[in-house]
Design an enzyme around this catalytic site. Structure first.
Site, mmCIF file in Angstrom:
data_model
loop_
_atom_site.group_PDB
_atom_site.id
_atom_site.type_symbol
_atom_site.label_atom_id
_atom_site.label_comp_id
_atom_site.label_asym_id
_atom_site.label_seq_id
_atom_site.Cartn_x
_atom_site.Cartn_y
_atom_site.Cartn_z
ATOM 1 N N ASP A 166 -38.215 55.948 79.046
ATOM 2 C CA ASP A 166 -38.838 57.176 78.554
ATOM 3 C C ASP A 166 -39.392 56.909 77.156
ATOM 4 O O ASP A 166 -39.047 57.586 76.199
ATOM 5 C CB ASP A 166 -37.833 58.324 78.538
ATOM 6 N N LYS B 121 -45.657 54.814 77.486
ATOM 7 C CA LYS B 121 -45.911 54.600 78.919
ATOM 8 C C LYS B 121 -46.539 53.238 79.201
ATOM 9 O O LYS B 121 -46.256 52.623 80.215
ATOM 10 C CB LYS B 121 -46.782 55.728 79.490
ATOM 11 N N ASP C 89 -39.789 58.249 83.372
ATOM 12 C CA ASP C 89 -40.290 59.604 83.178
ATOM 13 C C ASP C 89 -41.798 59.601 82.938
ATOM 14 O O ASP C 89 -42.347 58.665 82.355
ATOM 15 C CB ASP C 89 -39.579 60.235 81.980
ATOM 16 N N ASN C 90 -42.459 60.664 83.377
ATOM 17 C CA ASN C 90 -43.882 60.915 83.104
ATOM 18 C C ASN C 90 -44.812 59.797 83.582
ATOM 19 O O ASN C 90 -45.758 59.435 82.891
ATOM 20 C CB ASN C 90 -44.107 61.180 81.604
ATOM 21 N N GLU D 248 -42.644 68.463 80.486
ATOM 22 C CA GLU D 248 -41.824 69.226 79.537
ATOM 23 C C GLU D 248 -42.627 69.939 78.473
ATOM 24 O O GLU D 248 -42.267 71.030 78.039
ATOM 25 C CB GLU D 248 -40.755 68.332 78.893
#
Length: 196
Positions: free
Chosen positions: A133, A136, A161-162, A192
């Site tokens: 996290d 990226k 995540d993401n 989020e």
């Protein structure tokens, strides 16, 4: 955030710390996994019962507290956070939540700390779970570094995540089930920052 958490949460009560962090985030938007994804992460931890976990991108310790709250007794979590100020806050909030002996937070880039993570997980042993996290574009190179260091093995679960938004397309291509390296499942959750 530390004075707010200490004034509104109970020391040694991780659920109250997470609730206080969520409340603080409603007034002062901040990076954090969020309650929905926190529950998803907690479910994976409960299901898999990892003994040796790694987290790259800890920020203020929110996801580390979610993870540590659901680890089996005697398990460890090694975290890496790039920003020293964030690492200091994460250490204090993790300690306040009651996980000083479970969670260790290292400072630096994930790529730079792979050898230290390797030593903490244990030589010749793969991590049971890795949570990404952080930046990226770093997901794929950092995953490959961890693979090369033997931190990823058969049965290691890698959570990221993401990956759709803001996105990590090269990482997704690399872990695509059809490539034969990983068995991949995408789980849908609200971004989020859209929840603020």
């Amino acid at each position: 955030i530390i004075p707010y958490i200490k004034a509104t949460a109970n020391e040694g009560d991780p659920a109250s710390v997470l609730t206080a962090m969520d409340t603080f985030g409603r007034y002062y938007p901040m990076y954090k996994l969020g309650d929905e994804k926190g529950r998803i992460l907690a479910g994976l931890v409960k299901e898999r019962q990892p003994r040796r976990s790694v987290e790259i991108g800890t920020f203020l310790g929110y996801s580390a507290i979610w993870t540590a709250s659901n680890l089996p007794r005697g398990a460890t979590l090694t975290c890496v956070e790039f920003e020293p100020r964030h690492a200091a806050v994460a250490r204090e909030l993790v300690r306040f939540a009651g996980f000083a002996n479970t969670v260790e937070i290292l400072e630096g880039a994930g790529s730079e700390r792979v050898p230290d993570v390797r030593r903490r997980v244990g030589e010749g042993v793969a991590a049971d779970m890795i949570f990404l996290d952080h930046c990226k574009e770093c997901y794929l190179p950092d995953l490959k570094l961890m693979e090369g260091a033997g931190l990823v093995g058969k049965g290691t679960i890698v959570v990221a995540d993401n990956v759709i938004y803001p996105g990590a397309p090269d990482f997704l291509d690399y872990v695509d089930t059809s490539r034969g390296r990983y068995e991949t499942t995408l789980l849908e959750a609200a971004f989020e920052y859209d929840q603020v």
